[in-house]
Structure formats: C-alpha cells, structure tokens
Design a protein around this motif. Structure first.
Motif, PDB file in Angstrom:
ATOM      1  N   SER A  25       0.846  -1.187   0.000  1.00 36.42           N
ATOM      2  CA  SER A  25       0.000   0.000   0.000  1.00 36.42           C
ATOM      3  C   SER A  25       0.884   1.240   0.000  1.00 36.42           C
ATOM      4  N   ILE A  26       0.776   2.042  -1.037  1.00 38.58           N
ATOM      5  CA  ILE A  26       1.619   3.227  -1.200  1.00 38.58           C
ATOM      6  C   ILE A  26       0.757   4.469  -1.014  1.00 38.58           C
ATOM      7  N   ALA A  27       1.138   5.296  -0.038  1.00 33.95           N
ATOM      8  CA  ALA A  27       0.310   6.461   0.298  1.00 33.95           C
ATOM      9  C   ALA A  27       0.480   7.565  -0.737  1.00 33.95           C
ATOM     10  N   ASN A  28      -0.584   8.335  -0.843  1.00 36.09           N
ATOM     11  CA  ASN A  28      -0.609   9.521  -1.670  1.00 36.09           C
ATOM     12  C   ASN A  28       0.632  10.400  -1.497  1.00 36.09           C
ATOM     13  N   GLY A  29       1.337  10.677  -2.577  1.00 39.68           N
ATOM     14  CA  GLY A  29       2.451  11.612  -2.499  1.00 39.68           C
ATOM     15  C   GLY A  29       3.758  11.021  -1.994  1.00 39.68           C
ATOM     16  N   ASP A  30       3.754   9.764  -1.617  1.00 41.08           N
ATOM     17  CA  ASP A  30       4.994   9.154  -1.115  1.00 41.08           C
ATOM     18  C   ASP A  30       5.993   8.901  -2.244  1.00 41.08           C
ATOM     19  N   PHE A  31       7.243   8.880  -1.865  1.00 38.65           N
ATOM     20  CA  PHE A  31       8.315   8.479  -2.777  1.00 38.65           C
ATOM     21  C   PHE A  31       8.752   7.077  -2.342  1.00 38.65           C
ATOM     22  N   VAL A  32       8.439   6.096  -3.172  1.00 42.20           N
ATOM     23  CA  VAL A  32       8.736   4.707  -2.817  1.00 42.20           C
ATOM     24  C   VAL A  32       9.748   4.143  -3.802  1.00 42.20           C
ATOM     25  N   THR A  33      10.793   3.556  -3.272  1.00 39.43           N
ATOM     26  CA  THR A  33      11.803   2.943  -4.126  1.00 39.43           C
ATOM     27  C   THR A  33      11.658   1.436  -4.090  1.00 39.43           C
ATOM     28  N   ILE A  34      11.686   0.847  -5.276  1.00 39.49           N
ATOM     29  CA  ILE A  34      11.725  -0.617  -5.360  1.00 39.49           C
ATOM     30  C   ILE A  34      13.165  -0.992  -5.634  1.00 39.49           C
ATOM     31  N   VAL A  35      13.761  -1.731  -4.707  1.00 36.73           N
ATOM     32  CA  VAL A  35      15.163  -2.075  -4.850  1.00 36.73           C
ATOM     33  C   VAL A  35      15.313  -3.581  -4.694  1.00 36.73           C
ATOM     34  N   GLY A  36      16.334  -4.121  -5.317  1.00 37.04           N
ATOM     35  CA  GLY A  36      16.571  -5.559  -5.200  1.00 37.04           C
ATOM     36  C   GLY A  36      17.560  -5.981  -6.260  1.00 37.04           C
ATOM     37  N   THR A 185       2.808  11.018  -6.343  1.00 34.44           N
ATOM     38  CA  THR A 185       3.206   9.714  -5.837  1.00 34.44           C
ATOM     39  C   THR A 185       4.277   9.173  -6.777  1.00 34.44           C
ATOM     40  N   THR A 186       5.407   8.786  -6.230  1.00 31.50           N
ATOM     41  CA  THR A 186       6.533   8.419  -7.087  1.00 31.50           C
ATOM     42  C   THR A 186       7.031   7.022  -6.758  1.00 31.50           C
ATOM     43  N   ILE A 187       7.201   6.217  -7.799  1.00 30.12           N
ATOM     44  CA  ILE A 187       7.778   4.888  -7.611  1.00 30.12           C
ATOM     45  C   ILE A 187       9.038   4.817  -8.468  1.00 30.12           C
ATOM     46  N   TYR A 188      10.119   4.414  -7.825  1.00 26.71           N
ATOM     47  CA  TYR A 188      11.440   4.559  -8.410  1.00 26.71           C
ATOM     48  C   TYR A 188      12.159   3.217  -8.310  1.00 26.71           C
ATOM     49  N   VAL A 189      12.538   2.671  -9.445  1.00 27.82           N
ATOM     50  CA  VAL A 189      13.217   1.375  -9.453  1.00 27.82           C
ATOM     51  C   VAL A 189      14.727   1.563  -9.537  1.00 27.82           C
ATOM     52  N   THR A 190      15.450   0.863  -8.697  1.00 31.17           N
ATOM     53  CA  THR A 190      16.908   0.909  -8.770  1.00 31.17           C
ATOM     54  C   THR A 190      17.479  -0.394  -8.197  1.00 31.17           C
ATOM     55  N   HIS A 191      18.713  -0.714  -8.614  1.00 32.98           N
ATOM     56  CA  HIS A 191      19.377  -1.847  -7.961  1.00 32.98           C
ATOM     57  C   HIS A 191      20.375  -1.320  -6.920  1.00 32.98           C
ATOM     58  N   ASP A 192      20.419   0.034  -6.794  1.00 33.18           N
ATOM     59  CA  ASP A 192      21.444   0.672  -5.978  1.00 33.18           C
ATOM     60  C   ASP A 192      20.875   1.028  -4.604  1.00 33.18           C
ATOM     61  N   LEU A 199      16.764   8.538  -1.315  1.00 27.25           N
ATOM     62  CA  LEU A 199      15.655   9.211  -1.993  1.00 27.25           C
ATOM     63  C   LEU A 199      14.294   8.983  -1.343  1.00 27.25           C
ATOM     64  N   SER A 200      14.143   7.860  -0.668  1.00 27.25           N
ATOM     65  CA  SER A 200      12.775   7.377  -0.445  1.00 27.25           C
ATOM     66  C   SER A 200      12.160   7.734   0.888  1.00 27.25           C
ATOM     67  N   ASP A 201      10.826   7.843   0.878  1.00 23.45           N
ATOM     68  CA  ASP A 201      10.056   7.773   2.115  1.00 23.45           C
ATOM     69  C   ASP A 201       9.997   6.325   2.585  1.00 23.45           C
ATOM     70  N   LYS A 202       9.777   5.447   1.612  1.00 25.21           N
ATOM     71  CA  LYS A 202       9.681   4.017   1.931  1.00 25.21           C
ATOM     72  C   LYS A 202      10.448   3.219   0.876  1.00 25.21           C
ATOM     73  N   ILE A 203      10.966   2.090   1.316  1.00 26.54           N
ATOM     74  CA  ILE A 203      11.676   1.185   0.411  1.00 26.54           C
ATOM     75  C   ILE A 203      10.920  -0.147   0.354  1.00 26.54           C
ATOM     76  N   VAL A 204      10.771  -0.663  -0.871  1.00 31.03           N
ATOM     77  CA  VAL A 204      10.293  -2.042  -1.046  1.00 31.03           C
ATOM     78  C   VAL A 204      11.512  -2.854  -1.437  1.00 31.03           C
ATOM     79  N   LEU A 205      11.890  -3.813  -0.608  1.00 30.49           N
ATOM     80  CA  LEU A 205      13.025  -4.653  -0.986  1.00 30.49           C
ATOM     81  C   LEU A 205      12.479  -5.942  -1.578  1.00 30.49           C
ATOM     82  N   LEU A 206      12.722  -6.093  -2.878  1.00 25.10           N
ATOM     83  CA  LEU A 206      12.180  -7.218  -3.624  1.00 25.10           C
ATOM     84  C   LEU A 206      13.287  -8.242  -3.842  1.00 25.10           C
ATOM     85  N   ASN A 207      12.930  -9.508  -3.741  1.00 23.78           N
ATOM     86  CA  ASN A 207      13.919 -10.560  -3.966  1.00 23.78           C
ATOM     87  C   ASN A 207      13.180 -11.773  -4.494  1.00 23.78           C
ATOM     88  N   GLY A 208      13.575 -12.238  -5.675  1.00 29.08           N
ATOM     89  CA  GLY A 208      12.931 -13.416  -6.233  1.00 29.08           C
ATOM     90  C   GLY A 208      11.419 -13.287  -6.340  1.00 29.08           C
TER      91      GLY A 208
END
Ligand code: ADP
Length: 353
Positions: A25-36, A185-192, A199-208
């Motif tokens: 669940s990603i809140a309005n206006g949040d900066f969320v990074t997807i990393v993995g 609302t921003t979703i930002y993908v990086t491997h870094d 950068l983020s308000d919240k991080i999603v750490l994805l693996n497999g």
C-alpha cells in the motif's frame, strides 16, 4: 496524486512466476523505491503499475479503483526510463511541449514548458536537439517531459544508471527536490541501495519476486526483517559473525551471557559498530588484510585469527593501521543484530532461544 494498492498481484510467464502475490500500500504523495538484485522483478512490477505489462492475477488499485484493465494513457502515470526516449527531430522545448499539446491554451502551455525547463536548468538548452545534449541533459529533458503533465503517479526505471557518478548524484538531488515541489506519488526502481536509502520515504526490498521488507530507509537499516535485507542494505556490507566469534567479541560486555543463551544464530554488526583495540585484553584478534582509504575515514578489512572470517570496520583518519598488523576487536554497540541460522529471520530479544 494517487494512492496505489497491490492485492495479491502476480505475474507469470508460462510456468515461471516472476512476481508472487504481492501486497503493498503506497500512500498519496509518497516516494517509494523498489530495490533488489537484478532479475528480482522490479521493472516488471513498475511496468504493471504503468499498464505496460498485463497482470496475471490479483488486483491493482489507484485511489481505491481497480485499474487492471485501464489503458496506460488513462491511468495518469508518467514514466521515465533508463534510455531517454526523446523525439530526435524535436527541440528540447518541443519535446517537453509535445505531451501538453491540445490540453491547454497556447500561452498557458508556453508558460508551463518554460517553468519546467527552468526548474530543471534546461532553459538555455531549449532550442537544442537531443543529439546536441549530454546524457545527463537528455535525462533531465525526459524528466521535464514527464513532470510537465503533472501526473498523479511518476514512475522511474533506473533513470540514473547511464550517467557518470557526479551527474548521478546531482540528478538524484534534483529528483528529490522535484518530488518535494511536485508531490506526485513516485515509484522509483533501482538496484542501488544507496539511491534507495537517500531518496525514499519508503523502500520495497524485492527478492525473487517477493517482498522481503517494506519500510522507511532507517527502519530497514536498523530493523532488517532478515539476513538478506541486512546484507543488501548498507555499505560496506554488514559483518556476519558466527556465534563463537560473537561470544569472544562481546566477552567483556553484559551481552555475553545473552549471546551464550542463543540457539543456532548468526550475528550482524555494521562496519562502524566494530573498533580496533589494543591487543592485550581483547579476546578476538584479527589481522589486517586490506585498507581502503577515503581520506576522512578508512575501511579496514581484517581476518579473525581463529575463525578466518573477513570482517570490515570503519576507522577515522586519525587511526593508523597497516596491512599485516594484528589488532584486537571490540564492539561499539551493546548488542549485535541476531538472525536465525536456518531461516535467516531476525530475532528480537528474548525470541532467540
Ligand atoms: P529486474 O528489473 O528486477 O532486473 P525484471 O522485472 O526485468 O527484473 O525481470 C524479472 C524476471 O522476469 C527475470 O527473471 C526475467 O528473466 C523475467 N522476464 C522478464 N520479462 C520476461 C518475458 N517477457 N518472458 C519471460 N520472462 C521474463
């Protein structure tokens, strides 16, 4: 702006599951990074949110409405890719203006484009063609084009990976500033992981194809859900000690008895949580094998004498050690992080017998 919700979102290609029933669940206006790590499904997830990849099962909500079958154009999202995808025959000005044509009267459009160009420090380059720009400038044009439409959702797919180190830091700052100004609302993908942390308000750490952890950068750093998260976030990589090593390291502290009472675990300490101490009295000794000097600080890689584990510790510029020196090791924190040896899960105090 929009809030975004994933419920059981999955993606498969034939029998291969790439994303496995994600809930988020990603809140309005949040900066969320997807990393993995590479191949964990970051781009696929972003493309599903954009509407560029189909959803195999589960639901995607924007502001509480299911958008699974809504066309990308109708979703109010703008996406910036690693490759800039500018129109080569259009000037910087026209590249930015292109997506706005027909949406507003000409004078308003002109004002809008000039404002966005100004904010991204592109005003002086307005008449140039993409081929007359550096990589960093092109990426700024792509970002300008995306934000000019004031999208509810901004998506970035590794937007900095084609830039050199200096430009990467500068553009990273600009993206952070822009997010504050625009508020999409921003979703930002990086491997870094450093980009994710900064950068983020919240991080999603994805693996497999699964979410290892979703939380604020500091939460993830200080309270990693498991060993994978602890080792992925933070540079240099966190030290993992065997229980017997940790017992020696903490021998002179009140934690020793707690550590002694643990079952099969590994213990995590970050580089700045270890220090070199005089040999006499230290019960864990190590030999310096590499010194990485940064001027203001150095990372010292040492090999423990008894266990042959390579550990890294941070030192200030004042301390003077050389390759080959033997030093004593001591902890700077009262307790290490504790992970179950088999499952990798982090154990809270009192949970780990
Ligand atoms: P990341 O962005 O994290 O590097 P991707 O989302 O690009 O990862 O890919 C996730 C996984 O999905 C990878 O294992 C990749 O090989 C697989 N994949 C991506 N696209 C396809 C496709 N069109 N067909 C089959 N497998 C794919």
């Amino acid at each position: 702006m929009a809030n975004i919700e994933l419920k059981g979102l999955s993606k498969s290609y034939g029998h291969t599951t790439v994303l496995d029933a994600l809930n988020l669940s990603i809140a309005n206006g949040d900066f969320v990074t997807i990393v993995g790590p590479s191949g964990c499904g970051k781009s696929t997830l972003l493309r599903m949110i954009a509407g560029l990849d189909t959803i195999s099962s589960g639901h995607l909500f924007f502001d509480g409405k299911i958008v699974n079958d809504i066309a990308p154009k109708e979703r109010g999202v703008a996406m910036v890719f690693q490759s800039y995808a500018l129109y080569p025959h259009l000037s910087v000005y026209d590249n930015v203006a292109f997506g706005l044509k027909g949406r507003m009267p000409k004078p308003a459009l002109r004002e809008k484009v000039l404002d966005v160009l100004e904010r991204l420090q592109l005003s002086k380059l307005a008449k140039r063609l993409p081929k007359q720009l550096s990589g960093g400038q092109r990426q700024r044009v792509a970002i300008a084009r995306a934000i000019s439409r004031e999208p509810g959702v901004m998506l970035f797919d590794e937007p900095l990976s084609n830039l050199d180190a200096g430009l990467r830091n500068q553009t990273r700052l600009e993206i952070a500033r822009l997010h504050r100004a625009v508020g999409s609302t921003t979703i930002y993908v990086t491997h870094d992981q450093a980009e994710a942390m900064t950068l983020s308000d919240k991080i999603v750490l994805l693996n497999g194809g699964r979410i290892e952890q979703f939380g604020s950068p500091l939460d993830i750093y200080r309270r990693p859900a498991n060993r994978f998260v602890a080792e992925f976030i933070g540079s240099p990589k966190i030290n993992m000690l065997q229980k017997n090593e940790a017992l020696l390291l903490f021998a002179a502290t009140p934690s020793a008895s707690d550590i002694g009472a643990l079952g099969d675990v590994v213990l995590g300490l970050r580089a700045h949580e270890l220090e070199a101490v005089p040999l006499d009295g230290a019960s864990l000794k190590a030999r310096v094998s590499v010194v990485e000097e940064y001027g203001d600080r150095a990372y010292i890689y040492v090999e423990t004498e008894k266990f042959n584990t390579l550990l890294v510790m941070e030192m200030t510029a004042m301390e003077d050690v050389k390759v080959g020196d033997v030093v004593g090791l001591a902890p700077r924190v009262p307790e290490p992080l504790v992970f179950d040896l088999e499952s990798g899960a982090r154990l809270e105090k009192g949970q780990a017998a």
